[in-house]
Enzyme design. Structure first.
Site, mmCIF file in Angstrom:
data_model
loop_
_atom_site.group_PDB
_atom_site.id
_atom_site.type_symbol
_atom_site.label_atom_id
_atom_site.label_comp_id
_atom_site.label_asym_id
_atom_site.label_seq_id
_atom_site.Cartn_x
_atom_site.Cartn_y
_atom_site.Cartn_z
ATOM 1 N N HIS A 944 3.936 28.688 29.668
ATOM 2 C CA HIS A 944 2.345 28.546 29.007
ATOM 3 C C HIS A 944 1.578 28.264 30.354
ATOM 4 C CE1 HIS A 944 2.775 26.640 24.972
ATOM 5 N NE2 HIS A 944 3.987 26.786 25.285
ATOM 6 N N GLU A 1029 4.725 25.470 32.673
ATOM 7 C CA GLU A 1029 3.388 25.602 32.806
ATOM 8 C C GLU A 1029 2.897 26.014 33.993
ATOM 9 O OE1 GLU A 1029 1.169 24.238 30.311
ATOM 10 O OE2 GLU A 1029 2.464 22.842 28.952
HETATM 11 ZN ZN LIG Z 1 0.146 26.198 26.073
#
Ligand SMILES: [Zn+2]
Length: 1155
Positions: A944, A1029
């Site tokens: 992400h 992330e």
């Molecule tokens: Zn995301």
């Protein structure tokens, strides 16, 4: 009262002797003692006033001095003695305030004072000196006594003080401490309301007044600060507005502004402003402010203050008030629903899409119809703003952490019959594949890199339209070409037209021709050839030679890929950057330092729109809602375009000559979620500063406030050999604006506003075509191109297979890759080694706006396909199952968060719908199949991007860490949990420079129960299940500290992830475990250290949202834009009170009096 114990015996100190005498006299209550007590207290007072050290002696620990003094005060009936003792206390609490006042409070001193105040008021007239002493003490004690508000109210002291004020309006000596005490009283909201009812405001407004240099300035300051406190209650604010005090305050402010030319009374001016600010917290106040011409008054006074830095507090408070009172506007849109609509196979009843389309026709969803009522408005404004995770669900604090141990434990049952899963065997053919001997000999399908490259090195010559076709002719032609076709069938391309004016023609034309890279869908199929013949003359557009630097890029192949990409708007154009390719900059791009006052300056420019409204052009220059726009073009406006894959820009409005308001499009089948942008700008003037404002941002904060810049790609630069996306823009900031958000798009909350992202750009070239993007674009067509190039890198050692996992709602295929090493031979041993390799399951780009995740994935894929020994060793260790783009439709159509179903796919993992969420449904089924066949992945990781934090980090799942976070009882900590989930993040933090362990979290949040990470952990039983992330901004640690992140750092991260998996193999392989036992134990010990003490979870930051954590960095942003808090005001008040107060307890004033 307890019998105080004096410690005087050892000391020869006179003051202590006096105190023990006083203590003895207290014990026998003889009237005749009064004189003696009076004398002794007098002597003590004298000593305290003349000898500094005695104060320390009286209050030193264990001396019991304070108790003796307080008990004398409580017992005495003699006025003089009382006054003596109050004076003693005033001396004691003057210096070294904090601790001594604390002792005073803890010994019950506050209550004694308050009772004395109330009882002495019963026999008027009250003794003035007594009242002065008591109030002076209360001013000191009140702020240190946490229960002061309640105590003063219960004792009935509020009205005593208020009456004193009423009757002593001219007696400034007494008035001042009384007003100060009123202020302390009213810091308690209940007290403030009560004082308001008793007429406190009316009295204060009798004192407050215009500028004066006399001693009354202090008074006025104190009055203002008291009004401020009293008006912190909405009810009092309403009372004040009703009485017409707002215009009064405005003219008083103006008066001070005019006369205080040497800025000696900034504190008073600020406190008048603070009063205005409090009154404008209510709607009625904001109206009164506008009616009283407050905008112009504060705008003018502030502009006059701008040059003097010390007046900043005034400017900031004024700006805060003006922003709050700025009339709310509606977004200039017919609807906030996406411009594009995709018909869904079915609409889940009660789902977001049903809600979206079930609104009665004619409902205006842009602003709320109903007038918000004051109460809810105040409520929502007071509420500390929560960071929504873009799902609109409110998530707050511990409530959000999963506490149900059952839900934290993996589900051990298979919920689906195996027959249903059998079909997924197709995607796992490697486990049953029969390898022939010749599989290992012939380098089938190997494309030697050299031959491939030689092709790429040639300049690509693209025929252009002939000179006879002028811009006036070409325009309508292009218009034709870009008209979306009614059906959504993939384009069948025969020809590509890139047009460029031949040498020597008008520059303006070059812009036009550069403006469009049109994939000719056959609409004008024949005409291109025809025109070429006719014109004869051919211009050559040299595509920048990126091949050497971008082995996976090929413009021709890219266009080929575009043909089969299906978009909802049926795009026919291709953005140049995607076609040319992006070569990572070799240059460091530091995180921008925020320029002082930039936000203020921008806000003042916005306010000028209201004040000088005639200067505003308000010219719509681009509008997806109205395809015929723009109608006229006088050459003075920029041209915009976003009609290409991943493009997002809905509307552009020229506000001033060089300033544009931009509006983003909602995700398809949704009415919000916009954040991603990608658009083209042309017709610019070089060397001019253009200001762009994206005015419908939804998040309450952004990395754009912390040094992140937007990305720009110049076609001119690309052609001249610099095909780079470059971080661009100055004067960047992100702040709440005056466009109101409909509650429909704000999770039902009324009174919310949008946010503006503003940036300023100076273009370098005339006739350039530039592109702007939120982050480095990465289209679906680009993925297909990269995969094709990657598959060509396959060697005899590499097992590479690409399947289509499923078709998306938009009719695009979702690639699934299987990468591992070929078995060494077809021998049984080798085949069995091959089949026993653990599976690593990776995915990315479920959120289209998080393009950085695709770049990380590209790094991973390139590493996996490389010929390095480590890559080979990694392939021999695992079987990789990779879904590089979980949401192709969202990516293609320029969504930020959702798929075509208008839903966040990363909230659908619990029960994905085969029709509406096909990629998730099939990805989960494949995982279920793997589990059912005993091949549960060793690692699952979903890549992400994170818009609010720096660095790269992971979220994992741990029962223990979740339980600790909720501070649940310790018995649950007896849970046994394998710590393996920590190993991979730890390895990454040792290896990858952008990775930060301290940002990782292993807490399972209830709001995340339907995310890939949690579902794969809980239902599939993958212990190492992660969300990784990557920052959109940059790093604040490691090798790249202080730099914005670029594609090469992101790709490096993807490669490092592979290397970490290789090391992880050592920890997870039972055979090798023996060899590396000691090393492993070290790691385990480290882990145990951090988990041993539940409270010290330094390595785990509990973050509310997977993607958008609460922002922790300090910046002036919240102070400036939050309507409610002005955190710098209160300490200010305290300090200034101390300085101004004639009876002040500061060292400063004492020295003065001594000298
Ligand atoms: Zn995301």
């Amino acid at each position: 009262m307890n019998k105080p114990k004096m410690a005087a015996e050892k000391s020869a100190s006179r003051v202590l002797m006096l105190l023990s005498q006083l203590e003895r006299l207290n014990e026998d209550h003889k009237v005749s003692n009064n004189d003696a007590i009076r004398q002794i207290t007098g002597k003590i007072l004298h000593l305290l006033q003349t000898q500094e050290k005695t104060r320390k002696e009286v209050t030193s620990k264990g001396s019991g001095g304070m108790e003796v003094i307080l008990s004398s005060l409580e017992n005495t009936q003699d006025l003089q003695t009382t006054l003596n003792i109050l004076a003693i206390l005033n001396e004691l609490l003057t210096v070294g305030g904090g601790r001594r006042t604390g002792v005073f409070v803890s010994k019950g001193g506050t209550a004694i004072l308050l009772q004395m105040l109330v009882s002495s008021s019963k026999n008027p007239p009250a003794n003035e000196e007594l009242m002065l002493h008591i109030h002076t003490l209360l001013v000191k004690v009140g702020p240190k006594d946490r229960k002061f508000g309640v105590k003063s109210r219960l004792n009935g002291a509020l009205n005593v003080t208020l009456n004193l004020v009423k009757h002593n309006l001219q007696n400034h000596k007494l008035l001042l401490p009384c007003l100060q005490v009123l202020r302390v009283y009213s810091s308690n909201l209940v007290n403030a309301v009560s004082l308001g009812k008793s007429g406190a405001l009316e009295i204060m407004f009798e004192i407050i007044g215009p500028f004066s240099k006399k001693s009354t300035t202090l008074m006025k300051y104190v009055v203002c600060s008291s009004v401020l406190c009293v008006c912190s209650s909405g009810m009092n604010a309403r009372r004040a507005v009703d009485r017409g005090y707002l215009p009064t305050l405005l003219s008083i402010y103006q008066d001070w502004h005019r006369h205080d030319t040497r800025h000696r009374h900034v504190v008073i001016r600020k406190s008048i402003l603070a009063c205005i600010k409090n009154l404008t917290n209510i709607k009625l106040g904001r109206k009164a402010f506008i009616d009283a011409n407050g905008m112009r008054i504060l705008y003018n006074t502030s502009t006059e203050c701008l040059a003097v830095r010390t007046l900043d507090p005034l400017v900031n408070t004024s700006s805060l008030i003006m922003r709050k009172c700025f009339p709310k506007n509606r977004l200039p849109l017919p609807t906030i629903k996406s411009v594009f609509h995709h018909q869904l196979p079915h609409i889940a009843a009660g789902g977001p899409v049903a809600q979206l389309y079930n609104q009665p026709p004619g409902v205006d969803d842009v602003v709320d119809e109903s007038d918000e009522n004051e109460a809810t408005e105040v409520d929502t404004e007071n509420e500390t703003e929560y960071e929504d995770d873009e799902t609109g669900h409110k998530t707050q604090n511990d409530d959000d952490i999963e506490t149900d141990i059952k839900k934290l434990r993996p589900i051990q049952v298979n919920t689906r019959p195996f027959d249903e899963l059998r079909a997924y065997e197709y995607f796992c053919r490697e486990f049953s594949e029969i390898f022939e001997d010749n599989d290992f000999e012939s380098p089938r399908s190997i494309i030697p890199p050299s031959s491939d490259n030689s092709e790429l090195h040639r300049p690509i010559i693209i025929p252009t339209t002939p000179s006879s076709l002028g811009p006036q002719n070409r325009r309508p032609l292009r218009e034709d070409l870009v008209t979306p076709r009614p059906d959504e069938s993939p384009l069948e391309l025969d020809s590509i037209s890139i047009s460029k004016r031949p040498e020597g023609t008008a520059d303006h034309d070059l812009v036009c021709s550069l403006g469009r890279l049109v994939v000719d869908g056959g609409v004008n199929g024949g005409s291109v050839d025809g025109l070429q013949d006719e014109g004869g003359e051919q211009a050559v557009l040299e595509v920048p030679d990126t091949a050497a630097l971008l082995p996976l890029h090929d413009p021709d192949l890219y266009l080929e890929m575009v043909k089969s990409t299906r978009s909802v708007p049926a795009y026919t154009e291709v953005a140049y950057p995607d076609y040319f390719g992006h070569v990572a900059l070799n240059l460091r791009e530091p995180i921008l330092e925020r320029v002082y006052g930039v936000q203020r300056m921008k806000i003042f420019q916005d306010i000028e729109r209201l004040i000088h409204s005639s200067d505003i052009l308000d010219k719509v220059v681009y509008d997806l809602d109205n395809q015929s726009c723009p109608v006229t073009d006088n050459g003075e406006s920029l041209k915009f375009n976003s009609k290409f894959e991943s493009g997002n820009l809905r509307k552009a409005i020229q506000v001033r000559k060089f300033e544009y308001d931009l509006i983003l499009n909602s995700d398809i089948n949704s009415n919000h979620y916009h954040q991603w942008f990608y658009f083209e700008v042309s017709n610019m003037r070089p060397g001019v500063r253009y200001r762009f404002n994206i005015i419908n941002c939804e998040k309450s904060n952004s990395q754009f406030n912390y040094g992140m810049q937007v990305l720009m790609y110049s076609v001119q630069d690309a052609i001249n050999g610099s095909p780079h996306w470059v971080r661009t823009g100055s004067d960047i900031c992100y702040y709440k604006n005056h466009f109101s958000r409909s509650s429909i798009a704000a999770g039902g909350q009324k009174g919310k506003s949008y946010f503006t992202l503003t940036f300023t750009v100076t273009f370098q070239h005339k006739d350039d075509v530039c592109y702007f993007a939120y982050h480095y674009p990465y289209t679906y067509s680009m993925l297909k191109m990269h995969l094709q190039k990657l598959s060509a890198l396959r060697t005899a050692q590499i097992y590479y297979r690409q399947d289509d996992l499923c078709e998306t709602l938009g009719g695009n295929s979702c690639p699934l890759l299987t990468i591992t090493a070929m078995p060494e031979s077809s021998s049984n041993d080798h085949i069995s080694q091959f089949r026993s390799r653990p599976v690593v399951f990776l995915s990315a780009r479920v959120h289209p706006g998080e393009t950085n995740s695709s770049w990380v994935m590209k790094g991973t894929l390139e590493f996996l396909m490389s010929c390095s020994p480590q890559a080979q060793s990694l392939r021999e260790s695992y079987i990789f199952k990779i879904i590089p783009m979980l949401n192709p439709d969202g990516v293609i159509n320029g969504n930020h968060r959702c798929s075509l179903s208008g839903e966040d796919l990363n909230r659908q993992w619990q029960s994905p719908n085969a029709e509406l969420h096909p990629t998730i449904y099939h990805a989960k089924s494949l995982l279920q199949y793997l589990r059912a066949t005993g091949r549960t992945p060793l690692v699952f990781c979903d890549y992400h991007g994170h818009s609010r934090k720096k660095n790269v980090f992971m979220y994992g799942c741990s029962i223990k860490e979740t339980v600790w976070q909720t501070n649940a009882n310790t018995s649950t900590c007896d849970l046994q949990e394998d710590l393996g989930y920590r190993t991979l993040p730890k390895l990454l933090s040792q290896m990858a420079p952008v990775f930060s362990l301290s940002s990782c979290s292993f807490v399972v949040e209830r709001s995340k129960e339907a995310t890939a990470r949690v579902v794969v952990w809980r239902e599939i039983g993958v212990q190492r299940s992660y969300t990784m992330e990557s920052t959109l901004c940059g790093c604040d640690q490691g090798k790249y500290k202080g730099l914005q992140i670029g594609t090469s750092e992101l790709e490096e991260m993807g490669a490092q992830f592979c290397l970490a998996l290789l090391r992880l193999r050592r920890y997870t392989s039972p055979l090798e475990l023996q060899n590396h036992n000691s090393h492993l134990l070290d790691t385990e010990n480290d882990l145990i250290d951090t988990r041993g003490i539940p409270n010290i979870t330094s390595t785990t930051t509990y973050v509310l949202e997977e993607d958008e954590a609460a922002f922790l960095e300090e910046v002036d942003y919240s102070a400036e834009s939050n309507d409610e808090n002005d955190p710098d005001l209160e300490p200010d008040l305290q300090d200034n009170l101390a300085l101004l107060d004639p009876s002040s307890d500061s060292e400063f004033s004492r020295q003065d009096s001594v000298n």
